[in-house]
Design an enzyme around this catalytic site. Structure first.
Site, mmCIF file in Angstrom:
data_model
loop_
_atom_site.group_PDB
_atom_site.id
_atom_site.type_symbol
_atom_site.label_atom_id
_atom_site.label_comp_id
_atom_site.label_asym_id
_atom_site.label_seq_id
_atom_site.Cartn_x
_atom_site.Cartn_y
_atom_site.Cartn_z
ATOM 1 N N SER A 1 89.066 -46.725 20.829
ATOM 2 C CA SER A 1 89.979 -47.973 20.394
ATOM 3 C C SER A 1 90.180 -49.265 21.455
ATOM 4 O O SER A 1 90.381 -50.220 21.181
ATOM 5 C CB SER A 1 91.262 -47.736 19.594
ATOM 6 O OG SER A 1 91.031 -46.612 18.490
ATOM 7 N N GLY B 1 89.373 -47.171 15.494
ATOM 8 C CA GLY B 1 88.358 -47.866 16.137
ATOM 9 C C GLY B 1 88.828 -49.399 16.675
ATOM 10 O O GLY B 1 89.914 -49.607 16.641
ATOM 11 N N GLY C 1 88.687 -53.409 17.741
ATOM 12 C CA GLY C 1 88.212 -54.737 17.216
ATOM 13 C C GLY C 1 88.914 -55.140 15.923
ATOM 14 O O GLY C 1 90.008 -54.504 15.664
ATOM 15 N N HIS D 1 99.138 -43.077 15.601
ATOM 16 C CA HIS D 1 98.199 -42.030 15.717
ATOM 17 C C HIS D 1 98.867 -40.748 15.688
ATOM 18 O O HIS D 1 99.517 -40.348 16.496
ATOM 19 C CB HIS D 1 97.548 -42.186 17.255
ATOM 20 C CG HIS D 1 96.465 -43.271 17.249
ATOM 21 N ND1 HIS D 1 95.275 -42.842 17.236
ATOM 22 C CD2 HIS D 1 96.899 -44.530 17.410
ATOM 23 C CE1 HIS D 1 94.704 -44.214 17.341
ATOM 24 N NE2 HIS D 1 95.520 -45.165 17.388
ATOM 25 N N CYS E 1 94.770 -45.956 11.589
ATOM 26 C CA CYS E 1 94.517 -47.129 12.648
ATOM 27 C C CYS E 1 93.651 -48.111 11.811
ATOM 28 O O CYS E 1 94.027 -48.680 10.945
ATOM 29 C CB CYS E 1 94.361 -46.626 13.934
ATOM 30 S SG CYS E 1 94.830 -47.972 15.207
ATOM 31 N N GLY F 1 96.198 -53.572 17.947
ATOM 32 C CA GLY F 1 96.578 -55.135 17.988
ATOM 33 C C GLY F 1 96.549 -56.044 17.037
ATOM 34 O O GLY F 1 96.819 -57.161 16.923
ATOM 35 N N GLU G 1 97.514 -37.854 15.693
ATOM 36 C CA GLU G 1 97.086 -36.846 16.407
ATOM 37 C C GLU G 1 97.470 -37.019 17.714
ATOM 38 O O GLU G 1 97.037 -36.022 18.696
ATOM 39 C CB GLU G 1 95.419 -36.897 16.435
ATOM 40 C CG GLU G 1 94.759 -38.177 17.432
ATOM 41 C CD GLU G 1 94.952 -39.584 16.779
ATOM 42 O OE1 GLU G 1 94.901 -40.580 17.757
ATOM 43 O OE2 GLU G 1 95.519 -40.008 15.638
ATOM 44 N N ASN H 1 98.496 -47.554 19.300
ATOM 45 C CA ASN H 1 97.508 -48.186 19.841
ATOM 46 C C ASN H 1 96.570 -49.216 18.928
ATOM 47 O O ASN H 1 95.646 -48.735 18.367
ATOM 48 C CB ASN H 1 96.588 -47.253 20.714
ATOM 49 C CG ASN H 1 95.250 -48.048 21.369
ATOM 50 O OD1 ASN H 1 95.412 -49.428 21.509
ATOM 51 N ND2 ASN H 1 93.922 -47.550 21.394
ATOM 52 N N GLN I 1 93.890 -50.396 8.258
ATOM 53 C CA GLN I 1 93.678 -51.608 8.101
ATOM 54 C C GLN I 1 92.442 -51.925 7.250
ATOM 55 O O GLN I 1 92.787 -52.879 6.289
ATOM 56 C CB GLN I 1 93.552 -52.504 9.497
ATOM 57 C CG GLN I 1 94.560 -52.388 10.583
ATOM 58 C CD GLN I 1 94.234 -52.424 12.033
ATOM 59 O OE1 GLN I 1 92.984 -52.843 12.272
ATOM 60 N NE2 GLN I 1 94.985 -52.066 12.752
#
Length: 375
Positions: A45, A238, A240, A348, A265, A309, A350, A307, A269
């Site tokens: 990511s 992942g 981007g 996350h 994550c 953006g 995990e 994590n 989205q």
């Protein structure tokens, strides 16, 4: 060797490299974790990003082969206040500088990481460039300005698998082909995992729930998924902008009507977009190990590893129940569809690194699949 970090707004940070001559460019973000730098380095990511660790001393326990989250270092560059060159840990097999150098990743130290973090917090994540050629700082600023913006940038193609694979419990293995199709390796409920940058600990925890998994490229179509005959589908994290993955959003919009689905994550989205929602870019993102999240279904407060953006706009979703919210900024951290067997969380569960407060998500998904399929 002297080095410089130049931001696109012209701000300069002078330090020195601990990986030898080199350069690197990407979106500069900060991570507030005190530990876990090895997992950060190998988390897909972070592709396209240069990570500034806010903790001042990094590398003190070295590098070991057990704590990696993918086959390669994924960050574009690494920024620390001070790098430890003489680690002390019984599992360590190499130093942090050796690890970065072995894969051609540039690291810079000796800069004021607190000032950099405050700058990013105030002005937002921005493009930056590290260079050991310090003769013309404005040239380095120009290189930073020339980098692509993270908004609108699809990066899954840089980290996804080339062909389907299975997970042995400790390693990836190419999926076997039997009678012209990919064979399921076991006898558990069949789970197709879309790989946009899967972390290995997610595969470990899905395996622990008894799933029989085929991990497939993110370009796999809905028709190809149907031919595999899964019982459920999982969307990985992942890098981007999720809005750039238009084909996968379309595929997901079809699959939500046919299978139990879960996403983490970026997967969260994509599910939001597939259900008609919108995403937006956070000012400086959530990157760290101590973000408080409230589970609205239980009232429980979790300390989470995060994590990301980008975020799903709460107001843009319909027919979903909001299940998790971030207590720092009230952004959406999880949802479940009111009518379909679909659940997703933004952070996350995990960990790797981070607390284990949220690992129940995997058993919650397993129970959802069992309820829907009887398997």
């Amino acid at each position: 060797m002297k080095a410089i970090l130049a931001l696109e707004d012209g701000t300069l940070f002078h330090g020195h490299t601990f990986t030898g001559e080199g350069s690197a460019g990407g979106e500069v973000i900060f991570n507030t974790g005190m530990t876990g730098y090895q997992e950060v380095l190998t988390d897909p990511s972070y592709t396209g990003q240069m990570v500034c660790m806010t903790y001042p001393h990094v590398g003190n326990y070295g590098i070991n082969p057990e704590d990696i989250e993918s086959a390669h270092i994924r960050v574009a560059g690494f920024i620390v206040k001070e790098c430890c060159k003489e680690p002390s840990n019984w599992r360590s097999t190499m130093t942090l500088p050796e690890y970065l150098t072995s894969q051609g990743i540039t690291g810079i130290e000796g800069i004021d990481t607190r000032a950099l973090t405050r700058h990013l917090r105030l002005h937002g994540a921005m493009r930056g460039y590290i260079s050991t050629d310090v003769s013309d700082p404005q040239r380095v600023v120009g290189l930073a300005k020339g980098l692509p913006s993270m908004e609108g940038l699809g990066l899954a193609d840089r980290v996804c698998c080339d062909a389907p694979f299975t997970w042995s419990g400790t390693a990836m293995e190419p999926a076997k082909i039997v009678d012209g199709t990919y064979a399921w390796p076991g006898t558990g409920p069949r789970l197709v995992v879309f790989d946009m940058g899967i972390k290995w600990n997610i595969l470990r925890l899905l395996t622990a729930q008894g799933f029989d998994m085929l991990v497939v490229p993110y370009t796999t179509t809905a028709e190809q998924v149907r031919k595999l005959g899964p019982d459920a589908v999982f969307l990985s994290p992942g890098p981007g902008d999720p809005a750039a993955l238009t084909d996968l959003v379309h595929t997901t919009s079809l699959l939500v009507n046919e299978y139990p689905l879960a996403g983490i994550c970026l997967g969260h989205q994509l599910l939001g977009l597939a259900l008609g929602g919108r995403t937006f870019k956070l000012k400086f993102g959530h990157h760290g190990l101590n973000h408080p999240v409230k589970d609205l279904q239980t009232g429980r407060i979790e300390i989470s590893s995060q994590n990301h953006g980008f975020c799903v706009d709460i107001e843009s979703l319909s027919d979903v129940e909001l299940t998790h919210v971030n207590l720092n900024d009230n952004t959406l951290e999880g949802f479940a569809h009111k009518k379909k067997p679909v659940i997703a969380i933004q952070y996350h569960p995990e960990a790797a690194p981070g607390p284990h407060d949220s690992r129940y998500f995997f058993s919650r998904f397993r129970n959802l699949v069992r309820k829907e399929t009887g398997k």
